[in-house]
Design an enzyme around this catalytic site. Structure first.
Site, PDB file in Angstrom:
ATOM      1  N   ASP A 121      -7.105   3.036  -3.341  1.00 34.53           N
ATOM      2  CA  ASP A 121      -8.008   2.981  -2.220  1.00 34.53           C
ATOM      3  C   ASP A 121      -8.426   4.418  -1.706  1.00 34.53           C
ATOM      4  O   ASP A 121      -7.462   5.147  -1.542  1.00 34.53           O
ATOM      5  CB  ASP A 121      -7.295   2.115  -1.142  1.00 34.53           C
ATOM      6  CG  ASP A 121      -8.160   2.006   0.188  1.00 34.53           C
ATOM      7  OD1 ASP A 121      -7.325   1.484   1.354  1.00 34.53           O
ATOM      8  OD2 ASP A 121      -9.186   2.614   0.426  1.00 34.53           O
ATOM      9  N   LYS A 140      -0.855  -0.671  -4.627  1.00 35.26           N
ATOM     10  CA  LYS A 140      -1.985  -0.003  -3.965  1.00 35.26           C
ATOM     11  C   LYS A 140      -1.885   1.082  -3.743  1.00 35.26           C
ATOM     12  O   LYS A 140      -0.878   1.530  -3.217  1.00 35.26           O
ATOM     13  CB  LYS A 140      -2.817  -0.733  -2.960  1.00 35.26           C
ATOM     14  CG  LYS A 140      -3.725   0.212  -2.128  1.00 35.26           C
ATOM     15  CD  LYS A 140      -4.518  -0.807  -1.192  1.00 35.26           C
ATOM     16  CE  LYS A 140      -4.516  -0.159   0.250  1.00 35.26           C
ATOM     17  NZ  LYS A 140      -5.415  -0.859   0.962  1.00 35.26           N
ATOM     18  N   SER A 150       0.691  -1.191   0.002  1.00 38.81           N
ATOM     19  CA  SER A 150      -0.084   0.062  -0.016  1.00 38.81           C
ATOM     20  C   SER A 150       0.709   1.269  -0.098  1.00 38.81           C
ATOM     21  O   SER A 150       1.840   1.343   0.822  1.00 38.81           O
ATOM     22  CB  SER A 150      -0.899   0.040   1.187  1.00 38.81           C
ATOM     23  OG  SER A 150      -1.602   0.992   1.279  1.00 38.81           O
ATOM     24  N   LYS A 192     -10.572  -7.693   6.686  1.00 37.20           N
ATOM     25  CA  LYS A 192      -9.420  -7.303   7.983  1.00 37.20           C
ATOM     26  C   LYS A 192     -10.038  -7.849   9.135  1.00 37.20           C
ATOM     27  O   LYS A 192     -11.267  -7.509   9.635  1.00 37.20           O
ATOM     28  CB  LYS A 192      -9.442  -5.814   8.190  1.00 37.20           C
ATOM     29  CG  LYS A 192      -8.920  -5.108   7.018  1.00 37.20           C
ATOM     30  CD  LYS A 192      -8.631  -3.467   7.200  1.00 37.20           C
ATOM     31  CE  LYS A 192      -8.081  -2.778   6.167  1.00 37.20           C
ATOM     32  NZ  LYS A 192      -8.308  -1.433   6.240  1.00 37.20           N
ATOM     33  N   GLY A 228      -4.708  -4.592   5.522  1.00 38.86           N
ATOM     34  CA  GLY A 228      -3.975  -4.438   6.746  1.00 38.86           C
ATOM     35  C   GLY A 228      -4.057  -3.294   7.417  1.00 38.86           C
ATOM     36  O   GLY A 228      -4.621  -2.440   6.805  1.00 38.86           O
ATOM     37  N   LYS A 261      -2.941   5.166  -2.499  1.00 40.33           N
ATOM     38  CA  LYS A 261      -4.183   5.804  -1.618  1.00 40.33           C
ATOM     39  C   LYS A 261      -4.392   6.886  -2.488  1.00 40.33           C
ATOM     40  O   LYS A 261      -3.568   7.462  -3.232  1.00 40.33           O
ATOM     41  CB  LYS A 261      -3.482   6.178  -0.692  1.00 40.33           C
ATOM     42  CG  LYS A 261      -3.229   5.277   0.479  1.00 40.33           C
ATOM     43  CD  LYS A 261      -4.491   4.426   1.095  1.00 40.33           C
ATOM     44  CE  LYS A 261      -4.279   3.496   2.335  1.00 40.33           C
ATOM     45  NZ  LYS A 261      -5.595   2.881   2.631  1.00 40.33           N
ATOM     46  N   ASP A 293     -14.209  -2.303   2.020  1.00 39.97           N
ATOM     47  CA  ASP A 293     -13.449  -2.423   3.125  1.00 39.97           C
ATOM     48  C   ASP A 293     -14.056  -1.969   4.343  1.00 39.97           C
ATOM     49  O   ASP A 293     -14.787  -2.836   4.988  1.00 39.97           O
ATOM     50  CB  ASP A 293     -12.081  -1.507   3.089  1.00 39.97           C
ATOM     51  CG  ASP A 293     -11.286  -1.314   4.218  1.00 39.97           C
ATOM     52  OD1 ASP A 293     -10.215  -0.888   4.087  1.00 39.97           O
ATOM     53  OD2 ASP A 293     -11.483  -2.071   5.407  1.00 39.97           O
ATOM     54  N   GLU A 302     -11.079   0.633  -3.985  1.00 36.79           N
ATOM     55  CA  GLU A 302     -11.555   0.217  -2.863  1.00 36.79           C
ATOM     56  C   GLU A 302     -12.130   1.417  -2.146  1.00 36.79           C
ATOM     57  O   GLU A 302     -11.664   2.353  -2.081  1.00 36.79           O
ATOM     58  CB  GLU A 302     -10.387  -0.232  -2.132  1.00 36.79           C
ATOM     59  CG  GLU A 302     -10.521  -0.899  -0.835  1.00 36.79           C
ATOM     60  CD  GLU A 302      -9.302  -1.175  -0.130  1.00 36.79           C
ATOM     61  OE1 GLU A 302      -8.280  -1.147  -0.709  1.00 36.79           O
ATOM     62  OE2 GLU A 302      -9.315  -1.554   1.184  1.00 36.79           O
TER      63      GLU A 302
END
Ligand SMILES: O=C(O)CCC(=O)N[C@@H](C(=O)O)c1ccccc1
Length: 368
Positions: A189, A161, A135, A263, A291, A163, A239, A214
């Protein structure tokens, strides 16, 4: 097993670099660890709640408080206890899934260590190593982002991934595609940073062949995600919205997602996480392991979970050095883009006493 007490232990883990998301910047993890002491073995749990209630409503001081005043004392009523009994015994207390998950994890670890059974085997793992994604936070510039992505690809991570948030989305994705090509597994995400009014803007991500986007919308806007899913070509992964196996089934049936990030802390424990996996598998929905910047304790458990058959997408099970210069367990080291699934009983790892002592900021023994 007879639970004789639980130690709450706060550890302060500085990150190797600030980690910026749409909801804030993490520079140090203030982590709540639990050590369950039973008449047969000890077990470790890790609470993934952040310092502040920015990812979800839980926060680490609140988790410590609810464990101390309600959740740990509630287990005293049970002369004999096993991990399957923990969440039902706490059912009357509303919410606090991350706190409950940490307590179940500690009892489960103790139970499995006493029985000599590895967590991966208990959960139904079918792999001995798992492919690892990474990430990448929001950066100060596209150049800085490209350097970070280059380093992670060099390190062997099999999926990137990014952000994203309004003002940092299409341009960084385009830059990564232009620099590293179309074959890199790439996803984004948003951590709930957008609204349905951004649908046309988010559709500008469709040409980049992302694996998924996400949690673009608010965690409670399941119907909004279903409407967005009808607009975007990029698959939607949830998520924050998925808080249990039932909420996963509801979101899937409503067409709100076609992929789920699991998660364990968010859904109330590793046993519920397995149920989320099973529900998603029953609907043909792929899952991957999210995570929460875990120490090696939570990381070990997440790697075990990521070895279940429905985890067909690389997760955020990065190596220890993605976040920490020194982990409190022997470090997880990336090998050919994979992490090995622990095979020793329970979590398969335990804290290194000196490393743990060096980052411990407080302990609180709760006798039962
Ligand atoms: O690799 C990890 O452990 C972190 C993966 C990641 O991006 N987690 C995000 C998230 O929202 O899912 C996050 C969690 C906690 C704190 C900041 C960011």
């Amino acid at each position: 097993m007879k639970l004789t007490g639980v130690e709450l232990r706060r550890v302060r883990m500085p990150l190797v670099a600030p980690f910026r998301t749409s909801f804030g910047v993490e520079t140090t993890r203030d982590v709540l660890l639990l050590r369950a002491v039973t008449d047969e073995a000890e077990g470790w749990g890790e609470c993934v709640a952040l310092t502040d209630p920015l990812y979800s409503s839980e926060y680490v001081d609140g988790a410590a408080d609810v464990l101390r005043r309600y959740l740990v004392p509630a287990l005293a009523a049970h002369e004999r206890l096993d991990a399957n009994m923990v969440v039902p015994a706490l059912h009357r207390f509303k919410g606090h899934r991350m706190a409950k998950a940490a307590l179940e994890m500690a009892v489960l670890d103790a139970e499995l260590r006493a029985a000599g059974r590895p967590l991966a085997r208990e959960l139904g793992a079918v792999r001995e190593r798992v492919p690892c994604g990474v990430s990448v936070g929001i950066m100060g510039s596209v150049g800085e982002l490209l350097d970070a992505v280059d380093g992670y690809l060099e390190a062997g991570y099999v999926r990137i991934k990014l952000k994203i948030q309004p003002g940092w989305d299409v341009e960084p994705v385009r830059a990564v595609r232009e620099r590293f090509g179309d074959d890199v597994l790439l996803q984004v995400d948003a951590n709930t940073a957008y609204t349905l009014a951004d649908a046309r803007h988010l559709a500008r991500l469709d040409p980049f062949g992302l694996l998924l986007i996400e949690q673009p919308l608010d965690e409670e806007d399941v119907l909004g995600h279903a409407e967005l899913a009808r607009t975007l070509a990029t698959p939607i992964c949830l998520d924050e919205s998925i808080t249990s196996a039932k909420s996963a089934a509801d979101a899937i049936r409503l067409g709100a997602c076609s992929i789920v990030n699991i998660k364990p802390g968010r859904v109330g424990g590793y046993l519920e996480a397995r149920r989320v996996h099973d529900v998603c598998a029953a609907h043909g929905v792929p899952v991957w392991a999210g995570g929460m910047l875990e120490t090696g304790l939570g990381r070990a458990a997440n790697v075990a979970l990521a070895a279940l058959p429905g985890f067909t997408l690389p997760g955020d099970t990065s190596a220890s050095d993605r976040y920490y210069r020194t982990d409190i367990t022997p470090p997880f080291v990336l090998e050919d883009g994979h992490l090995p699934v622990p095979t020793a009983p329970g979590l398969g790892v335990e804290p290194l006493p000196d490393a743990l002592a060096a980052v411990t900021t407080g302990t609180d023994w709760l006798p039962l």
